[in-house]
Every structure is written in structure tokens, then in C-alpha cells.
Design a protein around this motif. Structure first.
Motif, mmCIF file in Angstrom:
data_model
loop_
_atom_site.group_PDB
_atom_site.id
_atom_site.type_symbol
_atom_site.label_atom_id
_atom_site.label_comp_id
_atom_site.label_asym_id
_atom_site.label_seq_id
_atom_site.Cartn_x
_atom_site.Cartn_y
_atom_site.Cartn_z
ATOM 1 N N ALA A 259 0.822 -1.206 0.000
ATOM 2 C CA ALA A 259 0.000 0.000 0.000
ATOM 3 C C ALA A 259 0.858 1.260 0.000
ATOM 4 N N ALA A 260 1.948 1.242 0.766
ATOM 5 C CA ALA A 260 2.804 2.433 0.856
ATOM 6 C C ALA A 260 3.367 2.811 -0.511
ATOM 7 N N ASP A 261 3.736 1.809 -1.318
ATOM 8 C CA ASP A 261 4.277 2.090 -2.651
ATOM 9 C C ASP A 261 3.206 2.675 -3.560
ATOM 10 N N ALA A 262 1.991 2.110 -3.496
ATOM 11 C CA ALA A 262 0.902 2.613 -4.334
ATOM 12 C C ALA A 262 0.534 4.043 -3.961
ATOM 13 N N LEU A 263 0.500 4.337 -2.672
ATOM 14 C CA LEU A 263 0.177 5.692 -2.222
ATOM 15 C C LEU A 263 1.261 6.680 -2.638
ATOM 16 N N LYS A 264 2.516 6.271 -2.535
ATOM 17 C CA LYS A 264 3.612 7.148 -2.936
ATOM 18 C C LYS A 264 3.527 7.482 -4.424
ATOM 19 N N ASP A 265 3.285 6.453 -5.249
ATOM 20 C CA ASP A 265 3.199 6.680 -6.688
ATOM 21 C C ASP A 265 2.001 7.567 -7.039
ATOM 22 N N TRP A 266 0.897 7.360 -6.332
ATOM 23 C CA TRP A 266 -0.276 8.207 -6.596
ATOM 24 C C TRP A 266 0.065 9.672 -6.279
ATOM 25 N N GLY A 267 0.739 9.903 -5.165
ATOM 26 C CA GLY A 267 1.105 11.261 -4.792
ATOM 27 C C GLY A 267 2.031 11.908 -5.803
ATOM 28 N N LEU A 268 2.991 11.129 -6.342
ATOM 29 C CA LEU A 268 3.916 11.673 -7.340
ATOM 30 C C LEU A 268 3.197 12.016 -8.634
ATOM 31 N N ALA A 269 2.165 11.242 -8.956
ATOM 32 C CA ALA A 269 1.417 11.483 -10.184
ATOM 33 C C ALA A 269 0.351 12.560 -10.031
ATOM 34 N N HIS A 270 0.076 12.961 -8.789
ATOM 35 C CA HIS A 270 -0.955 13.965 -8.520
ATOM 36 C C HIS A 270 -0.377 15.003 -7.551
ATOM 37 N N ARG A 271 0.574 15.767 -8.037
ATOM 38 C CA ARG A 271 1.309 16.684 -7.171
ATOM 39 C C ARG A 271 0.461 17.836 -6.653
ATOM 40 N N PHE A 272 -0.704 18.023 -7.233
ATOM 41 C CA PHE A 272 -1.593 19.069 -6.727
ATOM 42 C C PHE A 272 -2.163 18.725 -5.358
ATOM 43 N N ALA A 273 -2.140 17.447 -4.995
ATOM 44 C CA ALA A 273 -2.696 17.012 -3.710
ATOM 45 C C ALA A 273 -1.781 17.456 -2.577
ATOM 46 N N GLY A 274 -2.355 18.151 -1.592
ATOM 47 C CA GLY A 274 -1.577 18.615 -0.459
ATOM 48 C C GLY A 274 -1.345 17.517 0.563
ATOM 49 N N SER A 275 -0.580 17.834 1.606
ATOM 50 C CA SER A 275 -0.248 16.829 2.621
ATOM 51 C C SER A 275 -1.492 16.330 3.340
ATOM 52 N N LYS A 276 -2.453 17.231 3.599
ATOM 53 C CA LYS A 276 -3.686 16.799 4.262
ATOM 54 C C LYS A 276 -4.492 15.872 3.360
ATOM 55 N N ASP A 277 -4.488 16.165 2.065
ATOM 56 C CA ASP A 277 -5.184 15.287 1.124
ATOM 57 C C ASP A 277 -4.545 13.905 1.107
ATOM 58 N N ARG A 278 -3.214 13.869 1.023
ATOM 59 C CA ARG A 278 -2.514 12.576 0.960
ATOM 60 C C ARG A 278 -2.741 11.776 2.240
ATOM 61 N N ARG A 279 -2.738 12.470 3.380
ATOM 62 C CA ARG A 279 -2.976 11.761 4.638
ATOM 63 C C ARG A 279 -4.399 11.211 4.694
ATOM 64 N N ALA A 280 -5.369 12.004 4.244
ATOM 65 C CA ALA A 280 -6.754 11.564 4.265
ATOM 66 C C ALA A 280 -6.973 10.377 3.330
ATOM 67 N N ILE A 281 -6.344 10.418 2.173
ATOM 68 C CA ILE A 281 -6.458 9.298 1.228
ATOM 69 C C ILE A 281 -5.805 8.055 1.816
ATOM 70 N N GLY A 282 -4.635 8.244 2.428
ATOM 71 C CA GLY A 282 -3.968 7.111 3.076
ATOM 72 C C GLY A 282 -4.809 6.504 4.179
ATOM 73 N N ASP A 283 -5.445 7.348 4.976
ATOM 74 C CA ASP A 283 -6.310 6.837 6.039
ATOM 75 C C ASP A 283 -7.452 6.008 5.461
ATOM 76 N N LEU A 284 -8.056 6.487 4.367
ATOM 77 C CA LEU A 284 -9.133 5.737 3.724
ATOM 78 C C LEU A 284 -8.635 4.391 3.210
ATOM 79 N N VAL A 285 -7.477 4.401 2.566
ATOM 80 C CA VAL A 285 -6.922 3.165 2.001
ATOM 81 C C VAL A 285 -6.614 2.148 3.100
ATOM 82 N N PHE A 286 -5.939 2.579 4.153
ATOM 83 C CA PHE A 286 -5.573 1.631 5.204
ATOM 84 C C PHE A 286 -6.797 1.157 5.979
#
Length: 437
Positions: A24-51
Motif C-alpha cells: 500500500a505504501a508504494d501505491a500511495l507514494k506513486d499516486w502522490g507523485l502522479a498527482h502533485r496538486f494534492a496537499g499533505s492533508k489530502d494525501r494523509r486523508a487518502i492514506g487513512d481511507l486506504v488503510f
């Protein structure tokens, strides 16, 4: 990003994890790199949903009668977050960046109580192949035990008594993170920071209390496992699978820096963090023995140790609440490999135990194949060793720590087991053996 856009992103990541069979960590990292407009709060919220979805993957997918990321997310919201169909339809509206609207089939599936007749491995959210292994230890309580292993874990800290007192450390932490830690009944040295999803987990490693060595991040189960070992001032101790040194530090504090601990690991890379941790914690009685290509760095310790501690390699089933995607990546072959490793490490470590000394075997697994079975097999080939009755281990700990375990530990023939449901800790097995004098 809007809340519905985050849901769409989480579905995308879940599908990537499944399709590419990746962590999961690799998939989330790649998603973040491909969607650089997403802020840290967005990435954390998406990660929380995924986990969160991965914690409840089987039951969520089953509830929505599907297998993909969308079905898992639908079932998660309905079964585990308590949203009714009308509320889910507002999130799955098909409007800007939102997931597509519910189909008639999805709506019908969510309206049913599909989990009522589901198999245990579905309701407990664990792989079907491992069901017999888990039923063996937990019996009729397997679903309840595994549901507890699917819940998020709190952040536990161990007060380092070489530098701080528990009450003072609790006040420090409260001032630094803006919330008062709980004090679990099982230990006077544990400070527990409950989950607050809206605030996220505090960055303890940047606080003064951590940097000064007053506290260490360590699950209460790991703390108790180290305490059950019975290290005392003046002892000669070998931490045979020391890794990054978490239990080494706990042993040193229990010994009040008196006596000698030898910290060893067969993989020198795992040992790398221990040096800075020892310095920060004020530990002075640890000698790190780093393996060398040619030569046995432990030869001089044979038959001399009062205590040899084995934090054995294992499948990590007891840590699934911290690593929810790990339970879906584990394979039957992994268990067989760990069993071989455990037998080898037991055979390698026993020669350092002196007559009358202790050998303590620890895993962060709940499986009997890695726990009691390993000890039973070891005893057959090493008749000079015997198991200290788990009730005696608990009694000795209670007298020393001035606390009561009660029903928190499952007492087995060859050791004791802690679980999230019984003790509020990660899953840990501890077996204490002694060599005949």
C-alpha cells in the motif's frame, strides 16, 4: 481536494494495490507523485481511507457484493462507518470528481445483511488459507479476536527510567503534543496516546521528551514482553536478535545500567539504528556485537549468559492492526520459511545460556505454529531446558511491577499470549525457559 475526490483517489489506489500486487505504501507514494496538486492533508486523508479499507477488506467487499476498490469502499462506509444508503449516495453522486452513482445491484447488496451468514474469515477480515491456523488458537472467539486485530492501534510510549520518571514524562508529553496520554493499567511505564483521526498521529520523534531520551516509541505488548524476560541489575544478557534495539533499551532500563547486555543481530543493517538510540537513552551497559564475514563475534559468550532473549523472526500476524496490508500479502510459504528460521535461531542461541540461566523466546505472532509448536519441538531436542509455567512468569512480573495482569494474558502450556482484544496490545507470544543447573 474535496472529500468525494479523496474517495475517488482511494478507490484508484486500492485497485492499483490489487492489480499490481504491491504494498500500500508504494501505491500511495506513486499516486502522490502522479498527482502533485494534492496537499499533505489530502494525501494523509487518502492514506487513512486506504488503510481503513484494507483493515476491513473482506467484510467490506462481501457486504457490497464485489471485489474491486469501489466495492470495498462502499462496504467500508456502510458496514464500518455506519452510513446508510442515502448518505452513501450523496458521496457516490457522479458529480465533479465524485465516484459514479450506485447501481441498482450495489444498492440492493448494501440493503441486505449479507455478513450475517458470511464465513468467519470474511467477518474477521483475514485470508481464507490461514483460517485453520487462527481457529486453532482462538477457537470460537476467532472472529472477535481478529476484528480487534483489524482496529487501528494507539501510539504507545515507554518511559525511559534511566532519564525520567513516569509522572514527569507524562506532563512533558502533554505539553508537547497538546493531549494527555492515558496510563494503561498493565504498566506504570507506558504512556498511551489514543487515536484522534481528525488531528493525526503526533510526531513524537521531533519532541524534546523523545530527543532527550525520556521516552521511546514502543507498543505496550513489546514493553511487557521485555519485562517478562526478567532482566535484573548485574546480569549478563544477550539480546540475540536485537534489530534496532527496542527491547535492548527496555532491558537496559530494567537493569538500571548495571550488568552487561550484548546486542547482536545476524543482519548488520538491522543493527544500524541502535547506536544513536543507546546514546540518546543514556544506556551505558550495552556492547553491540556486529557480525563479521569471517569469525564468530559471540564465541566468548558461550555458556556464560544469565539471560538470552530471542525476538524471533516471524510472520508478524500480531501487528496486523499497524500493518493492515501485510495480512493480505502473507502467503503460506512465508509461514513455512519463518518456521525454519525460528528453529535455527533457537538452536543457535541456546548454547550461550549458562546452567540455571534463562532463554526467552518472543514473537509478534499469534500463530501456534510459530509459538508453542516451536517451543515443543525445541524441548524434544534440548532436554536440559524446561518451560517456566506462564502463571509463574506473570506472578513474578506482577510482584515486581506492582500491577495485575488478570485476564489480559492467555496462559498456554508453553508460554503466554497477548492480543489486542485481551490486553489492548499488539499480538505477542512469550515463552520463558530455564536450563537445568
Amino acid at each position: 481536494m474535496t472529500p468525494v475526490a479523496r474517495i475517488s483517489a482511494a478507490i484508484e489506489v486500492l485497485d492499483d494495490i490489487a492489480n499490481r500486487r504491491r504494498p500500500a505504501a508504494d501505491a500511495l507514494k506513486d499516486w502522490g507523485l502522479a498527482h502533485r496538486f494534492a496537499g499533505s492533508k489530502d494525501r494523509r486523508a487518502i492514506g487513512d481511507l486506504v488503510f481503513d479499507a484494507l483493515r476491513h477488506k473482506s467484510s467490506s467487499a462481501f457486504a457490497a457484493n464485489g471485489e474491486d476498490g469501489r466495492a470495498i469502499m462502499l462496504g467500508l462506509f456502510h458496514q464500518h462507518r455506519g452510513l446508510d444508503i442515502a448518505a452513501i449516495e450523496k458521496l457516490f453522486s457522479g458529480e465533479r470528481f465524485a465516484p459514479l452513482p450506485l447501481s441498482d445491484e450495489e444498492r440492493a447488496a448494501l440493503a441486505e445483511d449479507r455478513l450475517a451468514e458470511a464465513p468467519d474469515f470474511i467477518r474477521g477480515d483475514y485470508p481464507e488459507w490461514i483460517a485453520p491456523n487462527l481457529a486453532r488458537i482462538f477457537g470460537a472467539e476467532v472472529v472477535e479476536e481478529l476484528q480487534a486485530l483489524a482496529e487501528p492501534a494507539p501510539l504507545d510510549l515507554r518511559v525511559n527510567t534511566l532519564k525520567a520518571e513516569p509522572d514527569h514524562a507524562a506532563k512533558e508529553v502533554t505539553a508537547e503534543v497538546g493531549r494527555a496520554p492515558e496510563r494503561p493499567a498493565l504498566s506504570t511505564l507506558c504512556l498511551r496516546l489514543p487515536l484522534e483521526p481528525e488531528r493525526g498521529e503526533p510526531h513524537i520523534a521531533s519532541t524534546e521528551s523523545f530527543l532527550k531520551g525520556h521516552v521511546e516509541i514502543q507498543d505496550l505488548g513489546s514493553q511487557l514482553a521485555a519485562e517478562f524476560a526478567g532482566a535484573r541489575p548485574g546480569m549478563q544478557v544477550l539480546d540475540f536478535c536485537a534489530g534496532g534495539g527496542g527491547k535492548t533499551l527496555a532491558l537496559a532500563a530494567a537493569m538500571q545500567n548495571h550488568g552487561q547486555i550484548f546486542a547482536y543481530d545476524s543482519d548488520r543493517r538491522r543493527l544500524a539504528p541502535i547506536h544513536d538510540r543507546l546514546t540518546r537513552s543514556g544506556v551505558r551497559n550495552v556492547q553491540v556485537r556486529t557480525p563479521r564475514p569471517n569469525g564468530d563475534v559471540l564465541d566468548d559468550l558461550e555458556g556464560r549468559m544469565d539471560l538470552v532473549l530471542i525476538d524471533a523472526p516471524c510472520t508478524g500476524t500480531g501487528t496486523w492492526r499497524r500493518n493492515p496490508d501485510a495480512k493480505w500479502r502473507i502467503r503460506p510459504g512465508s509461514l513455512a520459511e519463518r518456521n525454519k528460521d525460528q528453529a535455527l535461531v533457537l538452536d543457535a542461541a541456546e548454547r550461550y545460556v549458562k546452567k540455571g540461566g534463562r532463554l526467552v523466546y518472543i514473537t509478534c505472532s499469534v500463530l501456534e505454529e510459530e509459538n508453542s509448536d516451536q517451543i515443543a519441538a525445541f524441548l524434544e531436542t534440548h532436554p536440559s531446558f524446561g518451560v517456566v509455567p506462564p502463571a509463574e512468569v506473570v506472578h513474578a512480573f506482577e510482584n515486581e511491577a506492582m500491577t495485575t495482569i488478570g485476564g489480559a494474558a492467555r496462559l498456554l502450556a508453553h508460554g503466554l499470549l497477548l492480543t489486542p482484544r485481551s490486553s489492548g496490545t499488539d499480538g505477542f507470544f512469550v515463552s520463558v525457559l530455564t536450563r537445568a543447573g
